[in-house]
Design a protein around this motif. Structure first.
Motif, PDB file in Angstrom:
ATOM      1  N   SER A  66       0.906  -1.255   0.036  1.00 55.53           N
ATOM      2  CA  SER A  66       0.024   0.074  -0.238  1.00 55.53           C
ATOM      3  C   SER A  66       0.897   0.840  -0.239  1.00 55.53           C
ATOM      4  O   SER A  66       2.245   1.578   0.079  1.00 55.53           O
ATOM      5  CB  SER A  66      -0.627   0.174   1.129  1.00 55.53           C
ATOM      6  OG  SER A  66       0.054   0.240   2.448  1.00 55.53           O
ATOM      7  N   ASP A  67       0.625   2.427  -0.221  1.00 55.14           N
ATOM      8  CA  ASP A  67       1.107   3.249   0.111  1.00 55.14           C
ATOM      9  C   ASP A  67       1.698   4.078   1.069  1.00 55.14           C
ATOM     10  O   ASP A  67       2.721   4.216   0.681  1.00 55.14           O
ATOM     11  CB  ASP A  67       0.045   4.206  -0.993  1.00 55.14           C
ATOM     12  CG  ASP A  67      -0.056   5.027  -1.960  1.00 55.14           C
ATOM     13  OD1 ASP A  67       0.783   3.919  -2.466  1.00 55.14           O
ATOM     14  OD2 ASP A  67      -1.335   5.312  -2.228  1.00 55.14           O
ATOM     15  N   ASP A  68       0.617   3.410   2.201  1.00 53.36           N
ATOM     16  CA  ASP A  68       1.188   3.195   3.595  1.00 53.36           C
ATOM     17  C   ASP A  68       2.637   2.399   4.231  1.00 53.36           C
ATOM     18  O   ASP A  68       3.448   3.246   4.423  1.00 53.36           O
ATOM     19  CB  ASP A  68      -0.133   3.407   4.764  1.00 53.36           C
ATOM     20  CG  ASP A  68      -0.513   4.643   4.582  1.00 53.36           C
ATOM     21  OD1 ASP A  68      -0.782   5.694   4.163  1.00 53.36           O
ATOM     22  OD2 ASP A  68      -2.034   4.485   4.686  1.00 53.36           O
ATOM     23  N   GLU A  69       2.730   1.591   3.432  1.00 56.03           N
ATOM     24  CA  GLU A  69       3.849   0.538   3.648  1.00 56.03           C
ATOM     25  C   GLU A  69       4.825   0.947   3.046  1.00 56.03           C
ATOM     26  O   GLU A  69       5.850   1.573   3.866  1.00 56.03           O
ATOM     27  CB  GLU A  69       3.422  -0.718   2.714  1.00 56.03           C
ATOM     28  CG  GLU A  69       4.366  -1.528   3.430  1.00 56.03           C
ATOM     29  CD  GLU A  69       4.212  -3.093   3.206  1.00 56.03           C
ATOM     30  OE1 GLU A  69       4.541  -3.733   3.604  1.00 56.03           O
ATOM     31  OE2 GLU A  69       3.164  -3.483   2.720  1.00 56.03           O
TER      32      GLU A  69
ATOM     33  N   ALA B 134       5.743   4.353   2.189  1.00 57.56           N
ATOM     34  CA  ALA B 134       6.023   5.809   3.103  1.00 57.56           C
ATOM     35  C   ALA B 134       6.858   4.702   4.541  1.00 57.56           C
ATOM     36  O   ALA B 134       7.592   5.612   4.269  1.00 57.56           O
ATOM     37  CB  ALA B 134       4.859   6.124   3.179  1.00 57.56           C
ATOM     38  N   ALA B 135       6.193   4.213   4.747  1.00 57.86           N
ATOM     39  CA  ALA B 135       6.833   3.570   6.054  1.00 57.86           C
ATOM     40  C   ALA B 135       7.925   3.157   5.517  1.00 57.86           C
ATOM     41  O   ALA B 135       9.278   2.774   6.290  1.00 57.86           O
ATOM     42  CB  ALA B 135       6.175   2.766   7.088  1.00 57.86           C
TER      43      ALA B 135
END
Length: 199
Positions: free
Chosen positions: A167-170, A172-173
């Motif tokens: 995902s985009d969140d993953e 980013a992290a």
């Protein structure tokens, strides 16, 4: 400049670059790294090793930077990443190991068990996808052949028809997850579906 997964056996990256033929190096860089500047990089490697053996990753990075035109170096991250990927794959024979490992893992999987493979570059993912599709197919005969003669039986069902992506969140992290592709199959009972016309 080693790149071996097992530093106690096999040829290091430095040893490979010290002896490899220029044309073979171009082929490795193109096939395993999709490197469009492969001929220029190979030419500089050959020229450099005539006077000074390559012994460090820094030396190889300098060669790659010198071989790639400035405009191409401004995009796509570190310009040496494709070269390093290609040489690492060649040194460790990674694709051949993967091609052998998947069928071996499937053979040891219990009925209903799942095999999950995560690939980080397109060459690996292509092998996983093709192997999974073949193992999920009941017949491998040509489509126009009316009766199955190959005897191939599906051993798995595809749990994921398309690879799962971060995902985009993953991303980013964990920016390194950007290229990850995850595929899953499940072992079938009794080998799976028979070939065409139940033969």
């Amino acid at each position: 400049l080693d790149m071996r997964m097992d530093a106690t056996s096999g040829e290091s990256a430095a040893e490979l670059l010290a002896r490899i033929d220029r044309n073979d190096l171009v082929r490795i860089l193109r096939r395993y790294g999709d490197e469009k500047f492969a001929p220029r990089i190979a030419d500089l490697v050959v020229k450099r090793r005539e006077t000074d053996p390559l012994q460090t990753t820094g030396q190889l990075v300098d060669i790659v930077r010198a071989a790639i035109p400035a405009p191409a170096r401004r995009t796509g991250g570190n310009p040496a990443k494709r070269t390093f990927q290609a040489i690492r794959i060649a040194v460790n024979d990674e694709l051949a190991i993967l091609e052998d490992a998947i069928p071996a893992a499937l053979s040891n999987l219990a009925v209903g068990g799942r095999l999950v493979v995560e690939a980080y570059q397109s060459l690996e993912d292509r092998i996983v996808k093709q192997t999974f599709r073949t193992e999920a197919t009941g017949c491998l005969c040509p489509p126009r052949q009316p009766v199955c003669t190959c005897g191939h039986v599906a051993r798995v069902r595809l749990v994921t028809r398309k690879p799962l992506r971060p995902s985009d969140d993953e991303i980013a992290a964990n920016p390194r997850s950007r290229s990850a592709r995850l595929r899953v199959v499940e072992r079938l009972n009794g080998g799976g579906s028979p070939g065409r016309f139940g033969v």
